[in-house]
Design an enzyme around this catalytic site. Structure first.
Site, PDB file in Angstrom:
ATOM      1  N   LYS A  37      34.383  69.783  47.519  1.00  0.00           N
ATOM      2  CA  LYS A  37      35.128  71.027  47.288  1.00  0.00           C
ATOM      3  C   LYS A  37      35.892  70.977  45.970  1.00  0.00           C
ATOM      4  CE  LYS A  37      38.714  71.375  49.984  1.00  0.00           C
ATOM      5  NZ  LYS A  37      39.921  71.214  49.146  1.00  0.00           N
ATOM      6  N   THR A  38      36.619  69.878  45.748  1.00  0.00           N
ATOM      7  CA  THR A  38      37.418  69.754  44.526  1.00  0.00           C
ATOM      8  C   THR A  38      36.523  69.734  43.292  1.00  0.00           C
ATOM      9  OG1 THR A  38      39.088  68.528  45.755  1.00  0.00           O
ATOM     10  CG2 THR A  38      39.191  68.398  43.357  1.00  0.00           C
ATOM     11  N   ASP A 237      42.768  77.156  46.812  1.00  0.00           N
ATOM     12  CA  ASP A 237      42.213  76.034  47.571  1.00  0.00           C
ATOM     13  C   ASP A 237      42.751  76.085  49.005  1.00  0.00           C
ATOM     14  OD1 ASP A 237      40.833  73.734  48.100  1.00  0.00           O
ATOM     15  OD2 ASP A 237      42.233  72.396  47.074  1.00  0.00           O
ATOM     16  N   GLU A 238      42.010  75.513  49.945  1.00  0.00           N
ATOM     17  CA  GLU A 238      42.434  75.437  51.363  1.00  0.00           C
ATOM     18  C   GLU A 238      42.875  76.814  51.882  1.00  0.00           C
ATOM     19  OE1 GLU A 238      41.833  72.801  52.860  1.00  0.00           O
ATOM     20  OE2 GLU A 238      42.186  71.031  51.609  1.00  0.00           O
ATOM     21  N   GLN A 268      38.725  73.481  59.560  1.00  0.00           N
ATOM     22  CA  GLN A 268      39.838  72.571  59.266  1.00  0.00           C
ATOM     23  C   GLN A 268      41.182  73.301  59.227  1.00  0.00           C
ATOM     24  OE1 GLN A 268      38.981  69.282  56.377  1.00  0.00           O
ATOM     25  NE2 GLN A 268      37.132  70.473  55.953  1.00  0.00           N
ATOM     26  N   ARG A 619      37.611  62.250  58.437  1.00  0.00           N
ATOM     27  CA  ARG A 619      38.291  61.442  57.419  1.00  0.00           C
ATOM     28  C   ARG A 619      37.546  60.133  57.211  1.00  0.00           C
ATOM     29  NH1 ARG A 619      39.631  65.058  55.052  1.00  0.00           N
ATOM     30  NH2 ARG A 619      38.510  66.182  56.666  1.00  0.00           N
TER      31      ARG A 619
END
Length: 758
Positions: A37-38, A237-238, A268, A619
């Protein structure tokens, strides 16, 4: 000259490439866990800059400073690579990258806007930002003024209600329209007084940073127009974690050019308790019907075994965009499901597993123990200490909350704004000046009589009757010290100013009292100085205000990336999002603990618990251990709960089971297991749990009483997921009788009933 190797577009998969090349119009990027994503976001921003968009026209909003800093570094590196690759391109890049895009958290960006334009609303730009400790102190003052006992209404409870109202962008006036109980009317009155106190101190809390920015943009059209013309390309973002006020802010800014790109993963979304509204991402395409949608489904973090298992867990949630995560890492160890006898056994087995992998060159820094509630951390700490294993707890006492650090910050706040009464109260006798409680009460009485705030009283100490001359001199000395430091703040950056502050107050001698604790306190002050040096190049006033903003807005998770010592990490599941570890242990996977008992009668809460499990599992890069106990002591009560329902979703080919008992209740939980047990062998776990349905119906797994429940009294308005809304007719200790609006009357035990105040 043609660039043969394009560092921005090379090494991207096809969906990432589509996201990077998309330019105009709204864009929704559904980015699964570990899907780069980043990378997609930073390469997109770098591509816009390379193709001629001035950096100052780009805004990127993140949820942590860590994410913002990581994106900045990646963009710098990408543009430096371009600079080396091609002469013509380098000229363009050098012109366009003299300044990076505006990047930061919602709070930091709003603080920046208010520092520049708050005077349009008649407010000073030198406001202070109150953290949670400051907020609680202020609320205690408010409740004392209202003559409300803290047992009747706890300060944190009131602040929790206020926070939820602010997340919904509700003013006290708006909130009062929906208040139906006397208790809620009192909370809203406290909200009004709390806001008045903040205004008096020229202070804002975290939520106010957003609300005041929204108010500024709505009430001053020329300011809104300027920011719309400035930020022509907006990235969030998010996005699944945005609340209503954050949604309103972004919508205001994006309505100009409509070049808005949001990226996130509905699977998430785990912060509903903070006001996050999953509908923002689920309904993005309703707000922007012409938007493009891109899915990032290739995972670069975990093994396929972990992805298959986590996908099956989250697939049980309805109303989610379908996606299937995949990876090139097809091989890997199975997920270990460990059944232990009790919580002590759980801690011991966890440390044993960590040491085993540590012996196989998996660093402690790359291992984590995740748990649902903070109460679970103690036994893991003790197990680490017994084993001599270095560890760090994320979410414990935060660096910026330590007493000596807060003292220095309070001095700096007073230098910036002496009318900040809370900070002034904190350091009036720090270091000790023999200014005691009686003296402060006399000063406050003088202030009430003369209608002065605390700073004005101190500045006029000579006029206060009832104070001994020596005491007046001490107070005058303090006011002169602050005034001198305020003069220095116009010429010294924050680090130099603080050195002079420490010298003038003899703070080192006061802190270093010959004890180990004293040495530790002084080391914390020196660490604070290290942070300040980041602002040496700014002009003095900006240096001071920028540092104080960082201190107020930084989170403990942000600092995890700075950790240098090899140590095991302990943290709650809510804090782990955005992180990754080679080995993850998820502890306490039992009904009533995880999923939490409060979710048993609320489908939306249960869906969020499932998302929390998904986040925890994803994670892990290679090793994933899930633990559950046959019994555990929680809140003074021995409980024997069924294994978490989430474990029944795990595909058989992804897991292996271990049990510390001769006969595993995990195996006995299925019919097949019972049949095998009769033959003397254990069968893999099946999807039905003994007594799970009974426990869920009864609600007997509750271990954590809702803070509001303890405050329910007769005539309180309440809601129940099955019976609806009603009024408490009678209360006898832990038992309440409720008369529901439907006409039904029921009795409940507060310790286990899924009933809430409204």
């Amino acid at each position: 000259m043609k660039i043969e190797f394009d560092p921005i577009l090379s090494d991207l998969n096809e969906p990432q490439r589509q996201a990077v090349l998309h330019t105009n119009g709204p864009l929704l990027i559904l980015a699964g866990a570990g899907s780069g994503k980043t990378r997609a976001l930073t390469h997109r921003i770098a591509r816009l800059i390379r193709d001629g968009v001035p950096p100052w026209q780009i805004l990127a909003v993140t949820f942590t400073n860590k994410a913002a800093n990581e994106m900045k570094e990646r963009i710098k590196n990408l543009l430096q690579i371009i600079d080396v690759s091609d002469v013509q391109t380098s000229k363009l890049v050098n012109q366009q990258t003299s300044k990076l895009p505006t990047m930061g958290t919602f709070h930091s960006i709003c603080a920046r806007i208010l520092r520049k334009d708050y005077e349009h609303l008649g407010r000073s730009r030198n406001f202070v930002i109150y953290d949670e400790t400051d907020q609680e102190k202020l609320m205690k003052l408010v409740l004392n003024e209202m003559h409300i006992d803290f047992e009747e209404l706890k300060p944190r409870t009131v602040l929790g209600h206020i926070g939820r109202m602010k997340c919904e962008a509700l003013s006290p006036k708006d909130a009062r329209k929906d208040a139906v109980s006397e208790r809620m009317h009192r909370i809203i009155s406290a909200y009004e007084k709390y806001q008045a106190r903040l205004l008096q101190a020229n202070a804002l809390d975290f939520d106010d940073l957003l609300l005041e920015t929204i108010r500024l943009l709505r009430e001053v059209p020329e300011v809104l127009d300027r920011y719309r013309r400035t930020w022509q390309y907006i990235h969030v973002d998010e996005y699944q974690d945005t609340n209503h006020s954050q949604y309103l802010l972004i919508k205001l800014l994006a309505e100009g050019r409509r070049n808005i790109c949001v990226i996130g993963d509905p699977d998430q979304s785990i912060y509903a308790f903070r006001g996050a509204d999953i509908r923002n991402i689920l309904e993005f395409e309703k707000d922007y019907p012409d938007s493009a949608r891109i899915k990032l489904e290739k995972n670069y973090r975990s093994t396929q075994i972990i992805l298959d298992a986590s996908d099956r867990v989250i697939a049980q949630n309805p109303r989610r965009p379908q996606k299937k995560m995949w990876t090139e890492r097809k091989e890997g160890p199975k997920i270990s499901i460990n059944e232990v006898e009790d919580e002590q056994g759980e801690a011991g087995e966890a440390i044993k597993k960590i040491e085993e992998l540590s012996g196989k060159n998996v660093k402690l820094n790359d291992q984590v123990i995740l748990y649902r509630t903070n109460a679970q951390s103690r036994l893991f700490e003790e197990a680490c200490m017994r084993a001599g294993l270095p560890y760090r707890i994320i979410g414990g006492v935060k660096f910026y909350q330590r007493r000596e650090v807060k003292d220095i910050l309070a001095y700096l706040h007073i230098i910036l704004n002496p009318h900040n009464t809370l900070s002034l109260m904190r350091i009036l006798n720090v270091p000790a000046r023999k200014i005691g409680k009686t003296t402060i009460e006399r000063i406050q009485a003088f202030g009430e009589k003369e209608n002065m705030d605390l700073w004005d009283c101190i500045s006029n100490a000579a006029q206060i009757s009832g104070l001994a001359e020596t005491m007046k001199q001490r107070i005058i000395g303090f006011s002169e010290l602050v005034s001198k430091l305020r003069e220095l703040s116009s010429s010294d950056n924050v680090a130099n100013l603080t050195l002079k502050l420490l010298d003038a107050t003899d703070m080192e001698k006061w802190l270093r009292d010959g004890t180990d604790e004293g040495e530790s306190r002084w080391e914390n002050v020196k660490e604070l100085m290290t942070v300040m040096h980041k602002y040496d190049s700014l002009d003095p006033q900006t240096s001071l205000s920028s540092f104080l903003e960082e201190a107020a807005l930084v989170s403990e998770v942000d600092k995890l990336s700075e950790a240098k010592d090899d140590a095991l990490t302990l943290m709650t599941l809510h804090l782990c999002k955005g992180l990754e570890f080679e080995h993850v242990i998820i502890a306490g996977c039992e009904e009533g603990l995880f999923p939490h008992s409060q979710s048993h009668f609320d489908n939306e809460q249960l869906e969020e618990e499932r998302r929390l499990m998904y986040v925890g599992m994803t994670r892990a890069k290679t090793h994933l251990t899930i633990m559950h106990a046959r019994q555990r002591m929680l809140w003074g009560e021995l409980q024997a709960n069924s294994p978490s329902r989430f474990l029944s979703d795990l595909p058989e080919h992804t897991i292996e089971r271990r049990s510390s008992g001769i006969l595993s209740s995990f195996a006995l939980a299925s019919k097949a297991g019972m049949e095998k047990a009769e033959k003397g062998t254990l069968e893999p776990f099946h999807q039905e749990y003994v007594n799970a349905e009974f426990n869920q119906e009864l609600g007997a797994n509750d271990f954590e009483i809702n803070q509001d429940n303890a405050e329910m009294e007769e005539n309180s308005r309440v809601s129940h997921p099955k019976f609806g809304t009603g009024t408490v007719a009678k209360k006898r200790g832990d038992i309440i009788d409720v008369r529901f609006d439907s006409g039904e009357r029921k009795s409940f035990a507060l310790s286990i009933a899924p009933i809430r105040l409204i």
